[in-house]
Scaffold this motif. Structure first.
Motif, PDB file in Angstrom:
ATOM      1  N   CYS A 272      33.460  16.512  10.828  1.00 27.49           N
ATOM      2  CA  CYS A 272      33.577  15.268  11.584  1.00 27.49           C
ATOM      3  C   CYS A 272      33.182  15.472  13.049  1.00 27.49           C
ATOM      4  O   CYS A 272      32.488  14.627  13.641  1.00 27.49           O
ATOM      5  CB  CYS A 272      35.013  14.734  11.498  1.00 27.49           C
ATOM      6  N   GLU A 273      33.599  16.579  13.604  1.00 26.22           N
ATOM      7  CA  GLU A 273      33.264  16.892  14.993  1.00 26.22           C
ATOM      8  C   GLU A 273      31.753  17.029  15.181  1.00 26.22           C
ATOM      9  O   GLU A 273      31.183  16.513  16.156  1.00 26.22           O
ATOM     10  CB  GLU A 273      33.974  18.194  15.382  1.00 26.22           C
ATOM     11  N   ASP A 276      30.202  13.614  14.962  1.00 29.57           N
ATOM     12  CA  ASP A 276      30.425  12.883  16.222  1.00 29.57           C
ATOM     13  C   ASP A 276      29.387  13.271  17.266  1.00 29.57           C
ATOM     14  O   ASP A 276      28.928  12.431  18.055  1.00 29.57           O
ATOM     15  CB  ASP A 276      31.829  13.183  16.769  1.00 29.57           C
ATOM     16  N   GLU A 277      29.003  14.547  17.251  1.00 41.92           N
ATOM     17  CA  GLU A 277      28.024  15.054  18.221  1.00 41.92           C
ATOM     18  C   GLU A 277      26.598  14.668  17.838  1.00 41.92           C
ATOM     19  O   GLU A 277      25.804  14.235  18.699  1.00 41.92           O
ATOM     20  CB  GLU A 277      28.144  16.576  18.291  1.00 41.92           C
ATOM     21  N   PRO A 280      26.600  10.055  16.497  1.00 43.54           N
ATOM     22  CA  PRO A 280      27.794   9.367  17.003  1.00 43.54           C
ATOM     23  C   PRO A 280      27.842   7.894  16.594  1.00 43.54           C
ATOM     24  O   PRO A 280      26.809   7.243  16.408  1.00 43.54           O
ATOM     25  CB  PRO A 280      27.660   9.514  18.516  1.00 43.54           C
ATOM     26  N   PRO A 284      35.618   7.785  15.969  1.00 43.52           N
ATOM     27  CA  PRO A 284      35.433   9.141  15.454  1.00 43.52           C
ATOM     28  C   PRO A 284      35.488   9.168  13.923  1.00 43.52           C
ATOM     29  O   PRO A 284      36.228   8.417  13.294  1.00 43.52           O
ATOM     30  CB  PRO A 284      36.607   9.921  16.066  1.00 43.52           C
ATOM     31  N   TYR A 285      34.690  10.044  13.339  1.00 46.68           N
ATOM     32  CA  TYR A 285      34.633  10.144  11.878  1.00 46.68           C
ATOM     33  C   TYR A 285      35.966  10.578  11.278  1.00 46.68           C
ATOM     34  O   TYR A 285      36.273  10.235  10.129  1.00 46.68           O
ATOM     35  CB  TYR A 285      33.525  11.118  11.457  1.00 46.68           C
TER      36      TYR A 285
END
Length: 359
Positions: A272-273, A276-277, A280, A284-285
Motif C-alpha cells: 500500500c505504501e 501511495d508513492e 497516488p 491511502p490504499y
C-alpha cells in the motif's frame, strides 16, 4: 545442456525458462498442461529463441512424456509442474492429488526408463531436480508463542504438512527420494519459501493486493494478518534452481529462502505504501484493508535456513525484500495488459493466436 522444465509456463517455471534462455547457452524444453495458471504470454520475450521449445503435455500422460523425452533427449529434468494454491486445495483436493502425486509418479517412471537406456557417460551426468515448498515442514513457533531465538527450517526438518496442497507436495518429495534410493535415479530436491515477483497469477497475496487496490476493492487479510512468511524474489529463486541443477550432487537437498521474514499484514502495508508513492489517489490504499475469517489449518510461521546452499554452491539472494517488492509493484503497474488478460481469460486467446497457429 538440454533441460526439460515441467510447468514452465507457470510463475516460477517461466522465471526459470527466461533465466536459462536469457542468461545461458542451454536449451529448454517447456512441458506444460496450460491450466488456469499456465500462461505462455509470460514467455513471449523468449519464445522466438531457437533454444526454446514448447510441448503442450500433461505430466500425468506417461506416453506423451515418454515421447517428449525420446524426441528431445534432455540432460536434466527440472520438475516444477504442480497445483500450488492452498485455498484451492482445501475446496478441491482431488486435482492436487492427481497432479502433484500421480503426475510426479508418472514423470518419475518415464524418466527412469529414459535414463536407464542412456549411454553411461550421459547417464552419470543426468539429473532429476524436483522443486518443492517449505510448506511440507508444517509451521514453526511464532514470536507470540516463545521468547529468544526462533528456529528455522533446515534440510533435516521433519515433515508435518498441514494442508491438502502441502501434503501432496510432501508425498511427491518422498516419491522422488524413493526413486533415488531404490532405482538409483540421480535426484535432487529443493524446498523454497514464498516466492513473489513479476508474472505471478493474481490469486496469490501480493499480486491480489496490488490488483484489488488499483480496482478500489477490499484488501482481504486472513485472521489478524500475523502469519509470518519468508519471502523470496522469484528471479533469485530461478538463479538458485539453475545453480542446483548444474552443480548439486545426486541425493542432495537444499532449502532456498530469501532471509525475509515478514508478517502478512506488514507485507500488505508495504504494498500500500508503494502504491501511495507510485500511483497516488485521494485516500491511502491501506484504508481498503479488511480482515476476513482465517482459513482452516493456516500455518502461522515459515522460515528457511538457506545457509547450506550458500556454503555448498555459493548462491545467495541478490534482492532484499524492499528492492524486490518495489520491482514487483512497478512491474504490475507497467504491465496492466498482462494482468487484464489473466483476469479475463484473454491470455488463452493470446495462446491460440500466437502459438497454436505456428504449431
Amino acid at each position: 545442456m538440454k533441460i526439460l522444465i515441467t510447468g514452465g509456463a507457470g510463475f516460477i517455471g517461466s522465471a526459470v525458462v527466461r533465466h536459462v534462455i536469457d542468461q545461458t547457452d542451454d536449451e529448454v524444453i517447456n512441458v506444460d498442461k496450460l491450466t488456469y495458471a499456465g500462461n505462455l504470454e509470460s514467455l513471449k520475450d523468449v519464445s522466438q529463441s531457437s533454444r526454446y521449445h514448447f510441448q503442450h503435455v500433461d505430466i500425468c500422460d506417461g506416453q506423451a512424456i515418454t515421447q517428449v523425452l525420446n524426441d528431445y533427449q534432455p540432460d536434466a529434468i527440472m520438475h516444477l509442474a504442480a497445483e500450488s494454491h492452498v485455498d484451492r486445495s482445501i475446496t478441491g483436493p482431488a486435482e492436487f492429488v492427481q497432479t502433484n502425486v500421480v503426475g510426479t509418479y508418472t514423470l518419475l517412471e518415464a524418466c527412469r526408463q529414459y535414463w536407464s537406456a542412456l549411454p553411461e557417460e550421459r547417464k552419470s551426468a543426468f539429473r532429476f531436480h524436483h522443486i518443492s515448498t517449505d510448506e511440507v515442514y508444517g509451521d514453526l513457533p511464532h514470536p507470540d508463542e516463545m521468547e529468544g531465538e526462533l528456529p528455522l527450517f533446515t534440510e533435516e526438518s521433519s515433515y508435518a504438512p498441514s494442508s491438502p496442497y502441502s501434503s501432496t507436495k510432501a508425498a511427491s518429495d518422498h516419491l522422488v527420494r524413493a526413486w533415488g534410493r531404490t532405482y538409483k535415479l540421480p535426484v535432487i530436491v529443493t524446498n523454497c519459501s514464498n516466492n513473489y515477483g513479476p508474472y505471478h497469477f493474481p490469486e496469490k497475496l501480493i499480486p491480489l493486493i496490488i490488483s484489488n487496490a488499483l480496482a478500489g476493492k477490499p484488501l482481504p487479510i486472513y485472521g489478524k494478518g500475523d502469519q509470518i512468511r519468508d519471502w523470496l524474489y522469484v528471479e533469485d529463486h530461478a538463479r538458485a534452481l539453475y545453480t542446483v541443477v548444474k552443480q548439486a550432487q545426486p541425493g542432495s537437498t537444499y532449502n532456498i529462502g530469501g532471509h525475509n521474514e515478514k508478517k502478512n499484514i506488514d507485507v500488505v502495508l508495504k504494498v500500500c505504501e508503494l502504491l501511495d508513492e507510485l500511483r497516488p489517489k485521494t485516500t491511502p490504499y491501506r484504508d481498503q484493508i479488511t480482515y476476513v475469517q482465517d482459513r482452516p489449518g493456516h500455518d502461522r510461521r515459515y522460515a528457511i535456513d538457506a545457509s547450506k546452499i550458500e556454503k555448498d554452491l555459493g548462491w545467495k539472494p541478490q534482492e532484499t525484500f524492499e528492492t524486490g517488492l518495489k520491482k514487483t509493484v512497478e512491474w504490475y503497474l507497467n504491465n496492466a495488459q498482462w494482468v487484464e488478460h489473466v483476469q479475463s481469460g484473454a491470455y488463452q486467446n493470446w495462446i491460440k493466436e500466437n502459438y497454436e497457429k505456428r504449431s
